[in-house]
Design an enzyme around this catalytic site. Structure first.
Site, PDB file in Angstrom:
ATOM      1  N   PRO A   1      18.863 -30.178   8.230  1.00  0.00           N
ATOM      2  CA  PRO A   1      18.274 -31.198   8.974  1.00  0.00           C
ATOM      3  C   PRO A   1      19.179 -31.102  10.174  1.00  0.00           C
ATOM      4  CG  PRO A   1      18.269 -32.182   6.834  1.00  0.00           C
ATOM      5  CD  PRO A   1      19.177 -30.704   6.549  1.00  0.00           C
ATOM      6  N   GLU A   2      18.614 -31.264  11.503  1.00  0.00           N
ATOM      7  CA  GLU A   2      19.092 -31.380  12.818  1.00  0.00           C
ATOM      8  C   GLU A   2      18.967 -32.749  13.253  1.00  0.00           C
ATOM      9  OE1 GLU A   2      18.856 -28.194  15.362  1.00  0.00           O
ATOM     10  OE2 GLU A   2      18.714 -26.748  14.002  1.00  0.00           O
TER      11      GLU A   2
END
Length: 271
Positions: A2-3
């Protein structure tokens, strides 16, 4: 992994359910995360949650007894579910709330983290104190990024992905932003002109903001706090499209490894 947009979407999803709620119980089923879950985490039982912030990819849950620092790692996900919901494999931590709901953390690869800090961690915690500015704030400007780049020989892509320079511009969004700005990912950061940085900075902001608006990018491990996938992947122009036709000029997109990360670019549109 996840960014920043995915983490921000998680924050937006869980905040309304957590803020103002009392933590009635902290359940730790497995302490073996990236760092061992400290026993001090359980001391927040009985505390009231005052809010949920994000710093880079870290979530900070503020309580009347201290601060929880949460990172999703490679495959972590947060869900708000009824406290008596069936526990499944890799459900490692629950924050049980007075509302009858709980914040549940699931992490198959166990690269996430849950830590405790008695004081607000943004200024003095070793994981957060040396981070660069947030890209969606006024601190991330043309002048800031241009001045930070002077004399830097590293590739522009790895430069904007450096959390000491600016936080949260992960691999997906670095690929997309450089394509939209027409900048070759291997060009030395110190040799990119100010005019090109003037184009790049707002593109980074717009790309991240758009991803947050659409719910983050759907990756193999990511879903939102409500269990639904994000939709930004439908708009990706280069990431994951190596060997396919450029959407602008129809040339073949090239894929290379840069900083040990997959990098896709158009040899015609990016110079």
């Amino acid at each position: 992994m996840p960014e920043l947009p995915e983490v921000e979407v998680s924050r937006l999803g869980i905040s309304p359910h957590l803020t103002g709620q009392q933590i009635t119980q902290v359940i730790v089923r497995d302490r073996r995360l990236r760092w061992p879950v400290p026993a001090s985490l359980e001391t927040v039982a009985g505390a009231t949650i005052e809010g949920v912030e994000r710093r880079a990819k870290y979530l900070i849950i503020s309580t009347t007894k201290g601060y929880l620092i949460v990172h999703l790692g490679m495959s972590g996900a947060l869900r708000v579910v009824p406290a008596d919901s069936l526990v499944v494999k890799h459900d490692h931590i629950d924050l049980v709330l007075g509302s009858g709901l709980c914040l549940r953390f699931n992490d198959p690869r166990r690269f996430g983290c849950w830590l405790f800090s008695a004081t607000h961690p943004s200024a003095d915690h070793p994981l957060l104190r040396e981070l660069g500015p947030e890209p969606l704030t006024d601190a991330f400007t043309l002048d800031y990024l241009f001045n930070a780049s002077r004399g830097r020989q590293q590739a522009i892509k790895t430069f904007i992905m450096d959390n000491h320079v600016v936080v949260g511009v992960g691999n997906i969004y670095a690929n997309e932003s450089l394509f939209k700005a027409g900048i070759h990912p291997k060009r030395a950061a110190g040799k990119v002109s100010k005019a090109r940085y003037q184009r790049l900075v707002p593109i980074i902001k717009e790309t991240l903001a758009r991803a947050i608006e659409q719910g983050g990018t759907t990756l193999q491990d990511f879903t939102q706090a409500d269990g639904q996938p994000g939709y930004f992947k439908q708009e990706l122009m280069v990431y994951g499209r190596g060997g396919k036709a450029c959407m602008q000029c129809k040339s073949t997109l090239k894929e290379i490894r840069l900083g040990q990360r997959s990098t896709v670019y158009c040899p015609q549109c990016q110079r």
